[in-house]
Design a protein around this motif. Sequence first.
Motif, PDB file in Angstrom:
ATOM      1  N   PRO A 140      40.347  37.105  36.905  1.00 39.50           N
ATOM      2  CA  PRO A 140      40.852  38.425  37.314  1.00 39.50           C
ATOM      3  C   PRO A 140      42.243  38.332  37.936  1.00 39.50           C
ATOM      4  N   VAL A 141      42.902  39.465  38.045  1.00 38.18           N
ATOM      5  CA  VAL A 141      44.236  39.492  38.656  1.00 38.18           C
ATOM      6  C   VAL A 141      44.134  39.357  40.178  1.00 38.18           C
ATOM      7  N   THR A 142      42.965  39.702  40.717  1.00 40.85           N
ATOM      8  CA  THR A 142      42.822  39.766  42.169  1.00 40.85           C
ATOM      9  C   THR A 142      42.911  38.386  42.839  1.00 40.85           C
ATOM     10  N   ILE A 164      41.054  28.857  29.413  1.00 39.40           N
ATOM     11  CA  ILE A 164      41.116  30.079  30.234  1.00 39.40           C
ATOM     12  C   ILE A 164      41.978  31.149  29.558  1.00 39.40           C
ATOM     13  N   ASN A 165      41.474  32.381  29.553  1.00 44.11           N
ATOM     14  CA  ASN A 165      42.305  33.533  29.195  1.00 44.11           C
ATOM     15  C   ASN A 165      42.593  34.271  30.500  1.00 44.11           C
ATOM     16  N   PRO A 166      43.778  34.052  31.088  1.00 43.19           N
ATOM     17  CA  PRO A 166      44.039  34.678  32.393  1.00 43.19           C
ATOM     18  C   PRO A 166      44.323  36.166  32.242  1.00 43.19           C
ATOM     19  N   HIS A 167      44.196  36.891  33.364  1.00 43.63           N
ATOM     20  CA  HIS A 167      44.635  38.286  33.377  1.00 43.63           C
ATOM     21  C   HIS A 167      46.143  38.300  33.106  1.00 43.63           C
ATOM     22  N   PRO A 168      46.625  39.162  32.205  1.00 40.62           N
ATOM     23  CA  PRO A 168      48.052  39.156  31.864  1.00 40.62           C
ATOM     24  C   PRO A 168      48.965  39.361  33.083  1.00 40.62           C
ATOM     25  N   VAL A 220      32.896  34.660  33.034  1.00 35.51           N
ATOM     26  CA  VAL A 220      33.774  35.820  33.058  1.00 35.51           C
ATOM     27  C   VAL A 220      33.771  36.428  34.453  1.00 35.51           C
ATOM     28  N   THR A 221      34.950  36.576  35.041  1.00 39.21           N
ATOM     29  CA  THR A 221      35.057  37.194  36.360  1.00 39.21           C
ATOM     30  C   THR A 221      35.958  38.414  36.229  1.00 39.21           C
ATOM     31  N   GLY A 222      35.415  39.596  36.496  1.00 36.47           N
ATOM     32  CA  GLY A 222      36.229  40.799  36.346  1.00 36.47           C
ATOM     33  C   GLY A 222      35.426  42.066  36.535  1.00 36.47           C
ATOM     34  N   GLY A 241      30.587  40.099  37.888  1.00 36.65           N
ATOM     35  CA  GLY A 241      31.034  41.475  37.650  1.00 36.65           C
ATOM     36  C   GLY A 241      31.472  42.200  38.911  1.00 36.65           C
ATOM     37  N   PRO A 242      31.688  43.516  38.781  1.00 45.03           N
ATOM     38  CA  PRO A 242      32.222  44.301  39.891  1.00 45.03           C
ATOM     39  C   PRO A 242      31.193  44.576  40.991  1.00 45.03           C
ATOM     40  N   GLY A 243      31.699  45.028  42.112  1.00 43.77           N
ATOM     41  CA  GLY A 243      30.828  45.431  43.216  1.00 43.77           C
ATOM     42  C   GLY A 243      31.383  46.699  43.847  1.00 43.77           C
ATOM     43  N   VAL A 364      33.925  54.908  44.336  1.00 38.01           N
ATOM     44  CA  VAL A 364      34.862  54.094  43.546  1.00 38.01           C
ATOM     45  C   VAL A 364      35.108  52.739  44.218  1.00 38.01           C
ATOM     46  N   GLU A 365      35.113  51.667  43.423  1.00 34.91           N
ATOM     47  CA  GLU A 365      35.481  50.350  43.957  1.00 34.91           C
ATOM     48  C   GLU A 365      36.999  50.355  44.126  1.00 34.91           C
ATOM     49  N   GLN A 366      37.447  50.837  45.295  1.00 39.66           N
ATOM     50  CA  GLN A 366      38.861  51.213  45.410  1.00 39.66           C
ATOM     51  C   GLN A 366      39.810  50.040  45.599  1.00 39.66           C
ATOM     52  N   SER A 438      32.766  30.507  46.493  1.00 38.89           N
ATOM     53  CA  SER A 438      33.037  30.482  45.060  1.00 38.89           C
ATOM     54  C   SER A 438      33.813  31.761  44.830  1.00 38.89           C
ATOM     55  N   PHE A 439      34.648  31.773  43.814  1.00 40.23           N
ATOM     56  CA  PHE A 439      35.359  33.012  43.495  1.00 40.23           C
ATOM     57  C   PHE A 439      34.725  33.706  42.296  1.00 40.23           C
ATOM     58  N   SER A 440      33.585  33.206  41.849  1.00 39.40           N
ATOM     59  CA  SER A 440      32.838  33.869  40.775  1.00 39.40           C
ATOM     60  C   SER A 440      31.399  34.010  41.241  1.00 39.40           C
ATOM     61  N   ILE A 441      31.058  35.213  41.677  1.00 38.91           N
ATOM     62  CA  ILE A 441      29.695  35.499  42.120  1.00 38.91           C
ATOM     63  C   ILE A 441      29.006  36.170  40.938  1.00 38.91           C
ATOM     64  N   ALA A 442      28.163  35.417  40.265  1.00 40.30           N
ATOM     65  CA  ALA A 442      27.572  35.921  39.010  1.00 40.30           C
ATOM     66  C   ALA A 442      26.456  36.894  39.349  1.00 40.30           C
TER      67      ALA A 442
HETATM   68  P1  NAD Z   1      39.651  43.466  35.035  1.00 42.30           P
HETATM   69  O1  NAD Z   1      38.295  43.793  34.556  1.00 42.30           O
HETATM   70  O2  NAD Z   1      40.739  44.436  34.833  1.00 42.30           O
HETATM   71  O3  NAD Z   1      40.141  42.097  34.348  1.00 42.30           O
HETATM   72  C1  NAD Z   1      39.407  40.899  34.471  1.00 42.30           C
HETATM   73  C2  NAD Z   1      39.700  39.999  33.290  1.00 42.30           C
HETATM   74  O4  NAD Z   1      39.055  40.514  32.140  1.00 42.30           O
HETATM   75  C3  NAD Z   1      41.175  39.909  32.931  1.00 42.30           C
HETATM   76  O5  NAD Z   1      41.471  38.606  32.508  1.00 42.30           O
HETATM   77  C4  NAD Z   1      41.294  40.887  31.771  1.00 42.30           C
HETATM   78  O6  NAD Z   1      42.380  40.567  30.940  1.00 42.30           O
HETATM   79  C5  NAD Z   1      39.974  40.661  31.074  1.00 42.30           C
HETATM   80  N1  NAD Z   1      39.456  41.755  30.258  1.00 42.30           N
HETATM   81  C6  NAD Z   1      39.399  43.064  30.578  1.00 42.30           C
HETATM   82  N2  NAD Z   1      38.740  43.749  29.616  1.00 42.30           N
HETATM   83  C7  NAD Z   1      38.378  42.842  28.674  1.00 42.30           C
HETATM   84  C8  NAD Z   1      37.648  42.909  27.440  1.00 42.30           C
HETATM   85  N3  NAD Z   1      37.162  44.049  26.970  1.00 42.30           N
HETATM   86  N4  NAD Z   1      37.450  41.751  26.755  1.00 42.30           N
HETATM   87  C9  NAD Z   1      37.908  40.581  27.228  1.00 42.30           C
HETATM   88  N5  NAD Z   1      38.612  40.453  28.364  1.00 42.30           N
HETATM   89  C10 NAD Z   1      38.838  41.569  29.084  1.00 42.30           C
HETATM   90  O7  NAD Z   1      39.484  43.132  36.588  1.00 42.30           O
HETATM   91  P2  NAD Z   1      40.599  42.750  37.660  1.00 42.30           P
HETATM   92  O8  NAD Z   1      41.300  43.964  38.110  1.00 42.30           O
HETATM   93  O9  NAD Z   1      41.400  41.614  37.172  1.00 42.30           O
HETATM   94  O10 NAD Z   1      39.671  42.217  38.834  1.00 42.30           O
HETATM   95  C11 NAD Z   1      38.975  43.086  39.685  1.00 42.30           C
HETATM   96  C12 NAD Z   1      37.551  43.288  39.255  1.00 42.30           C
HETATM   97  O11 NAD Z   1      36.890  42.045  39.134  1.00 42.30           O
HETATM   98  C13 NAD Z   1      36.759  44.087  40.278  1.00 42.30           C
HETATM   99  O12 NAD Z   1      35.873  44.936  39.616  1.00 42.30           O
HETATM  100  C14 NAD Z   1      36.043  43.017  41.064  1.00 42.30           C
HETATM  101  O13 NAD Z   1      34.853  43.447  41.691  1.00 42.30           O
HETATM  102  C15 NAD Z   1      35.742  42.024  39.977  1.00 42.30           C
HETATM  103  N6  NAD Z   1      35.576  40.679  40.533  1.00 42.30           N
HETATM  104  C16 NAD Z   1      34.328  40.171  40.610  1.00 42.30           C
HETATM  105  C17 NAD Z   1      34.151  38.923  41.157  1.00 42.30           C
HETATM  106  C18 NAD Z   1      32.799  38.331  41.284  1.00 42.30           C
HETATM  107  O14 NAD Z   1      32.719  37.189  41.719  1.00 42.30           O
HETATM  108  N7  NAD Z   1      31.735  39.012  40.945  1.00 42.30           N
HETATM  109  C19 NAD Z   1      35.241  38.185  41.636  1.00 42.30           C
HETATM  110  C20 NAD Z   1      36.508  38.746  41.528  1.00 42.30           C
HETATM  111  C21 NAD Z   1      36.674  40.006  40.968  1.00 42.30           C
END
Ligand code: NAD
Length: 470
Positions: A140-142, A164-168, A220-222, A241-243, A364-366, A438-442
């Motif tokens: 994720p970008v965060t 790794i496919n990083p956030h752009p 996948v973290t995002g 995923g998100p929280g 909203v997860e603001q 950990s930075f990935s809470i599954a």
């Molecule tokens: P984001 O969903 O915008 O992006 C996360 C990653 O997923 C990026 O690399 C993005 O390029 C990629 N991505 C987005 N849509 C995709 C798709 N359809 N297919 C493949 N790749 C895709 O999230 P963000 O803004 O970078 O990070 C914030 C979010 O991540 C929040 O919702 C937060 O709760 C969550 N997060 C969760 C954890 C955790 O441990 N559970 C940790 C950090 C962040």
Amino acid sequence: MDDKTLISNVVAQVLSRMAAGNNSPVAPKPVASSNGLFDNVDLAVEQATQAQRQLAAAGMDVRDGICKLLKKMASDNAPEWGRIELEETKVGRLDHKIAKLGLLQGVPGVEFLKTASKSGDRGICLDEMAPWGVIGVITPVTHSIPTMTANAISMIAAGNSLVINPHPSGVNCLCLAAAEYNKAIKAEFGIDSLINAIHTPTLESADQIFNHPRIPMLVVTGGPGVARAAMQTPKRAVVAGPGNPPVVVDETADFNNAAKSIIFGGGFDNNLLCIGEKEVFVVDSVFDQMMAAMRNAGAVELSAVGVEKLTKAAITWQDDHFVAGKDFIGKDPSVLAAAAGINLREGVDLLFGETDESNPFVPVEQMMPFVPFVRVRDFDQALEMALKHEHGFGHTAIIHSNNLANITRMGQAVNTTLYAVNGPSAACLGVDGEGYPSFSIATPSGEGVTTPMTFTRFRRMTVTNSLRIV
Ligand code: NAD
């Protein structure tokens, strides 16, 4: 091409694409000496496959050495990498970007791998935890560098390599750190790039990783979109995923401790953390006391007018739901305060204000350093709202209470991966609390706080009628 030239070329390419607003992939071109940076998924997987074989042959002491090296480098480079990450991503706070890199010291390594055995009349059996091989990773970008590093430590400890496919919006800092890690690993252990990253990440390259035949596992973290996409792949997917962590404060809470904890958790890195306190439900009879405790602990309260102005500016309606505005996500409290029409003094970590449940800051997860406080009739109503606004993500919930029955009831009802009691959410990850980071809470996939064991495959050897020595 030397390393510095390669990294600056990569950075220049990405910056020029971003400036041109063009997200299309750059034509693949093989990189001879890449330090793990690729614009082509196949080449990255090839490199990762070779490196993983080297790692497997090298053994546990080398894995341990690499984990320690990554932790040391993250710590040594924290001020510089934290600055670079903030400059690129433009979300969060410098001091906390640096602190997050320091937190990596606590990420579990090879010591977490456990081998179980059983010895009986009919021989022995040994349960070993084997690597998966090459793991596909989405960050994720965060927390770009911290997520990559924590993933790398746990995955390499378990004997894997990464693609790794990083956030752009966080690709350059991640690539810089990945290349530095790979160079150091090569110099000290003679293993080629274990941490491979696509320096031209797109949804297409993510898709190639999702579907690559030589990638058996995805991590996948995002947010919701990528979490959904990962849950739908036929591959083994660990999905962080998100929280939208709710906080409940009941009549028996220690209000000063609750205020201190909410300010720390909700203010950390401007509330970018998925575990961070996002909305608070306070029982009516102690609501005013709790608001006073927040003010005393240094948070700044917005008036009803201020909350309304901020809400209009920072949360927008998109399609059929509210979303957090990009110009406000991860920004400093002073930016939010300006939108609310006030000038903020220096040193304020968190804004707060009374809202009702229907204010979009609640559902909203603001990811902003403003936390809405909702007045509720009693604990029952607080729990009901907490459940509703956690959205069933099963991520994180927090309670401040000294009523054991309430603490137990909420823990059972929310059914979240992390449940913080009388401390900040970060306590669950070992910050001023017991646990490890950990930075990935599954969450949807259920592995929880990821460790090296998360990235292993169970393998059993049973030896019948021999090798038992007693
Ligand atoms: P984001 O969903 O915008 O992006 C996360 C990653 O997923 C990026 O690399 C993005 O390029 C990629 N991505 C987005 N849509 C995709 C798709 N359809 N297919 C493949 N790749 C895709 O999230 P963000 O803004 O970078 O990070 C914030 C979010 O991540 C929040 O919702 C937060 O709760 C969550 N997060 C969760 C954890 C955790 O441990 N559970 C940790 C950090 C962040």
